[in-house]
Design a protein around this motif. Structure first.
Motif, PDB file in Angstrom:
ATOM      1  N   VAL A  92      48.249  17.063  44.505  1.00 41.47           N
ATOM      2  CA  VAL A  92      47.522  17.855  45.497  1.00 41.47           C
ATOM      3  C   VAL A  92      47.352  17.064  46.793  1.00 41.47           C
ATOM      4  N   ARG A  93      47.051  15.779  46.691  1.00 38.48           N
ATOM      5  CA  ARG A  93      46.960  14.950  47.908  1.00 38.48           C
ATOM      6  C   ARG A  93      48.289  14.952  48.642  1.00 38.48           C
ATOM      7  N   GLY A  94      49.372  14.804  47.896  1.00 39.21           N
ATOM      8  CA  GLY A  94      50.692  14.824  48.522  1.00 39.21           C
ATOM      9  C   GLY A  94      50.996  16.157  49.169  1.00 39.21           C
ATOM     10  N   ALA A  95      50.611  17.248  48.506  1.00 46.89           N
ATOM     11  CA  ALA A  95      50.876  18.586  49.046  1.00 46.89           C
ATOM     12  C   ALA A  95      50.065  18.843  50.315  1.00 46.89           C
ATOM     13  N   THR A  98      50.577  23.910  44.034  1.00 50.84           N
ATOM     14  CA  THR A  98      50.140  22.634  43.469  1.00 50.84           C
ATOM     15  C   THR A  98      48.676  22.699  43.051  1.00 50.84           C
ATOM     16  N   GLU A  99      47.856  23.328  43.853  1.00 46.12           N
ATOM     17  CA  GLU A  99      46.441  23.481  43.505  1.00 46.12           C
ATOM     18  C   GLU A  99      46.265  24.335  42.252  1.00 46.12           C
ATOM     19  N   LYS A 100      47.116  25.333  42.086  1.00 50.39           N
ATOM     20  CA  LYS A 100      47.065  26.157  40.875  1.00 50.39           C
ATOM     21  C   LYS A 100      47.453  25.347  39.644  1.00 50.39           C
ATOM     22  N   GLU A 138      44.555  23.296  38.703  1.00 55.01           N
ATOM     23  CA  GLU A 138      43.535  24.117  38.043  1.00 55.01           C
ATOM     24  C   GLU A 138      43.881  24.344  36.573  1.00 55.01           C
ATOM     25  N   ALA A 139      45.154  24.634  36.303  1.00 50.09           N
ATOM     26  CA  ALA A 139      45.579  24.872  34.918  1.00 50.09           C
ATOM     27  C   ALA A 139      45.459  23.615  34.071  1.00 50.09           C
ATOM     28  N   VAL A 140      45.898  22.486  34.614  1.00 49.01           N
ATOM     29  CA  VAL A 140      45.841  21.225  33.867  1.00 49.01           C
ATOM     30  C   VAL A 140      44.393  20.859  33.542  1.00 49.01           C
TER      31      VAL A 140
END
Length: 218
Positions: free
Chosen positions: A32-35, A132-134, A137-139
């Motif tokens: 997420v940071r990379g995205a 990526t945020e999704k 969230e799933a993980v």
């Protein structure tokens, strides 16, 4: 009695199974940071800002590699795992691939030399962040299969986001070939569009692994 004692001893010597969830959450935090950095980078035209954001993505990719190595090292030492060993390996690899493709975009842009990102590329950067945020969230929900229904819904949402990325990429490519005659720009932008799409596709790959893990346990 001896068997129970031996089992407790082995369990005490083994990495805790919840360590995997901690590591997976650390890895998705890196993606997420990379995205977020990539989404910002796809909007900039200034070379200095590009280099700063690119350096941030490289640093984050290196951090993700370290977490991935820790997952594999933990797997090597573990007797007890929350999922099948191949599922843990596949998920770690899919998550690491996400940040790898994000890094490839500025790497390739820099290789081709001066040139900004198109509006469609900027849109793809935002789409990659959403995907990526999704995944993150799933993980975060994977440690409890009571979340199965929600996880499966998120995986479907990631698939929808990937379809959106396909539409944006095709629109960008159509405009590129209609408006551009310069060969270098054609090659550069075509490759960048494909890399942006691949970055989103890797989120769908991670979602596919997560989807399979959940379906096997409900």
């Amino acid at each position: 009695m001896v068997a129970r004692t031996l089992g407790r001893l082995i369990a005490s010597m083994s990495p805790r199974s919840d360590n995997y969830f901690i590591l997976f959450n650390q890895l998705t935090a890196c993606t997420v940071r990379g995205a977020k950095l990539l989404a910002k980078l796809s909007l900039v035209q200034d070379p200095i800002a590009f280099e700063q954001l690119f350096a941030g993505i490289q640093k984050t990719e290196g951090e993700a590699d370290e977490v991935t190595k820790n997952i594999f090292l933990t797997l090597h030492k573990s007797f007890i795992t929350p999922f099948d060993r191949w599922e843990i390996k596949d998920l770690a690899t899919a998550l690491d691939d996400m940040i790898d493709y994000m890094e490839d975009i500025p790497q390739r842009a820099k290789l081709y030399g001066p040139g900004g990102f198109t509006p469609e590329m900027a849109a793809l950067g935002q789409i990659a962040l959403r995907a990526t945020e999704k995944v993150q969230e799933a993980v975060a929900l994977l440690s409890d299969m009571k979340n199965a229904e929600r996880i499966l819904k998120i995986c479907q949402e990631i698939g929808d986001i990937e379809s959106e990325a396909d539409h944006v990429m095709r629109a960008g490519m159509t405009r590129l070939f209609a408006e551009t005659s310069d060969a270098r720009k054609l090659i550069r932008d075509k490759e960048l569009y494909e890399l942006f799409e691949e970055a989103v596709d890797r989120s769908e790959d991670a979602a596919d692994v997560i989807h399979g893990v959940v379906l096997e346990r409900i």
